[in-house]
Scaffold this motif. Sequence first.
Motif, PDB file in Angstrom:
ATOM      1  N   ILE A  92      36.548  38.773  48.497  1.00 48.09           N
ATOM      2  CA  ILE A  92      35.278  38.161  48.901  1.00 48.09           C
ATOM      3  C   ILE A  92      34.113  38.898  48.250  1.00 48.09           C
ATOM      4  O   ILE A  92      33.206  38.280  47.683  1.00 48.09           O
ATOM      5  N   TYR A  93      34.145  40.219  48.314  1.00 47.24           N
ATOM      6  CA  TYR A  93      33.016  40.994  47.807  1.00 47.24           C
ATOM      7  C   TYR A  93      33.041  41.156  46.280  1.00 47.24           C
ATOM      8  O   TYR A  93      32.109  41.719  45.718  1.00 47.24           O
ATOM      9  N   ASN A  94      34.100  40.643  45.664  1.00 42.00           N
ATOM     10  CA  ASN A  94      34.125  40.585  44.204  1.00 42.00           C
ATOM     11  C   ASN A  94      34.102  39.138  43.706  1.00 42.00           C
ATOM     12  O   ASN A  94      34.479  38.860  42.581  1.00 42.00           O
ATOM     13  N   LYS A  95      33.674  38.235  44.605  1.00 38.51           N
ATOM     14  CA  LYS A  95      33.512  36.814  44.278  1.00 38.51           C
ATOM     15  C   LYS A  95      34.756  36.205  43.637  1.00 38.51           C
ATOM     16  O   LYS A  95      34.690  35.430  42.675  1.00 38.51           O
ATOM     17  N   GLY A  96      35.913  36.602  44.161  1.00 41.02           N
ATOM     18  CA  GLY A  96      37.167  36.044  43.700  1.00 41.02           C
ATOM     19  C   GLY A  96      37.737  36.706  42.459  1.00 41.02           C
ATOM     20  O   GLY A  96      38.850  36.355  42.030  1.00 41.02           O
ATOM     21  N   ASP A  97      37.020  37.666  41.903  1.00 36.79           N
ATOM     22  CA  ASP A  97      37.521  38.394  40.735  1.00 36.79           C
ATOM     23  C   ASP A  97      38.567  39.401  41.207  1.00 36.79           C
ATOM     24  O   ASP A  97      38.279  40.269  42.044  1.00 36.79           O
ATOM     25  N   SER A  98      39.773  39.314  40.675  1.00 42.07           N
ATOM     26  CA  SER A  98      40.884  40.129  41.172  1.00 42.07           C
ATOM     27  C   SER A  98      41.071  41.445  40.424  1.00 42.07           C
ATOM     28  O   SER A  98      42.014  42.186  40.715  1.00 42.07           O
ATOM     29  N   VAL A  99      40.177  41.780  39.475  1.00 43.25           N
ATOM     30  CA  VAL A  99      40.379  42.978  38.654  1.00 43.25           C
ATOM     31  C   VAL A  99      40.479  44.232  39.524  1.00 43.25           C
ATOM     32  O   VAL A  99      41.405  45.046  39.365  1.00 43.25           O
ATOM     33  N   VAL A 100      39.549  44.406  40.440  1.00 39.87           N
ATOM     34  CA  VAL A 100      39.579  45.597  41.309  1.00 39.87           C
ATOM     35  C   VAL A 100      40.854  45.607  42.146  1.00 39.87           C
ATOM     36  O   VAL A 100      41.522  46.642  42.284  1.00 39.87           O
ATOM     37  N   ALA A 101      41.207  44.466  42.700  1.00 38.73           N
ATOM     38  CA  ALA A 101      42.388  44.376  43.559  1.00 38.73           C
ATOM     39  C   ALA A 101      43.686  44.636  42.805  1.00 38.73           C
ATOM     40  O   ALA A 101      44.693  45.015  43.404  1.00 38.73           O
ATOM     41  N   GLU A 102      43.659  44.457  41.494  1.00 38.41           N
ATOM     42  CA  GLU A 102      44.873  44.637  40.692  1.00 38.41           C
ATOM     43  C   GLU A 102      44.911  45.967  39.957  1.00 38.41           C
ATOM     44  O   GLU A 102      45.895  46.265  39.271  1.00 38.41           O
ATOM     45  N   THR A 103      43.859  46.763  40.103  1.00 36.79           N
ATOM     46  CA  THR A 103      43.814  48.041  39.386  1.00 36.79           C
ATOM     47  C   THR A 103      43.550  49.243  40.283  1.00 36.79           C
ATOM     48  O   THR A 103      43.739  50.382  39.848  1.00 36.79           O
TER      49      THR A 103
END
Length: 288
Positions: free
Chosen positions: A58-69
Motif C-alpha cells: 500500500i505504501y509503495n503504491k503497489g510497487d513490489s521492489v521493496v517487498a521482494e528485496t
Amino acid sequence: MDRISTTETFAGISYPGHLHTKESLQLAQDFQFQDMDILIATFPKSGTTWMQEILTLIYNKGDSVVAETLPNWLRTPWLEHTYFRDLVQENGGLRIITTHLPYDILAPALKNSKAKVIYMVRNPKDVAVSYYHFHKFAKFLPEPGNFGKFLDRFLNGTVHYGSWFQHVKGWLRHQENASFFLITYEDMHRELRCSIERLCGFLNHSLSSEELDRVEEHCSFGNMSQNRMVNCTLISPEILDHSKGKFMRKGKVGDWKQHFTVAQNNLFERIYQEEMSHCKHCFLMTLD
C-alpha cells in the motif's frame, strides 16, 4: 543462539527467549509511540505476515521492489524483539511496527499517542492447527507433542504468547476507538480487494485501480509463499528446521476440520462459548 531453548516470562506470559529478553519486553512496554506510527497487532499464526506485506505494498503504491528485496522483519520490525531498537527509525516519519503482545502491556503507551492500530484476528481453530505445525519446525518453541496435547495447552493458555481468548478479548475491548481497525483473516480470504480498500480508507491513503490490482496480485498466498523475503527460507536451519515444515503452509480457512476429532471439536466449542459469550464479534470457523 545460546538462548534458543530459553523461555522468558513477562506479565505472566511466556515468550521464546531466542528473540525476547526481560529488557526487550520492558522496552516494548515503555516504547514511545509517535502519532504517525502504524501498529500491526496479532496473536501468532493469525495472518501477521499477510498484513505486513499488504501495508508494504500500500505504501509503495503497489510497487513490489521493496517487498521482494528487503526481509519483512526489517520493513515492519517486531516491537518486543531484541533487535527492535537497532531498527526503529526516530525521524518522525511513517513507521510500521508489529507485535504479538496483549493490549494490557501496551495500553499505557498507546493511550498517550494517536498511533493507528490494525488488529488482525483469525478463527482460533485454524490458529491452533497452524501454531501446532509451526512448533514442529521452529526450534525456539517447545516440542508440541501430539496435536491433542498441544490443543489442551492452547485451550488453557499455556502456550507461548499466552491465551488466544485473552489476547483477542483484550484488544477487542478497544475496537470502538477511532484509531483502531479490526480485520479478520477470513474477511481477507473472502474479499481481499475490499479488505485492501478498507485498509486504505482507515489509513487515509488512496490508491488507483491499477495500484490496487498490483497490491492484490502480489499479496496472494501463492505469490507470497514464493517470496524469500516473507516465507522465512532466509532464516537459518539452526532456528527453523525447514526439512520439517513450511512457514507458509496452506493459508486456508477451515483446515482445522482435517485435524480435530469430534471430541476435540466439542471440547473446543464448549470452552469457546464460555470464553467468548460476551464478545460482540462472531468469528467464522469456515467459509463453507
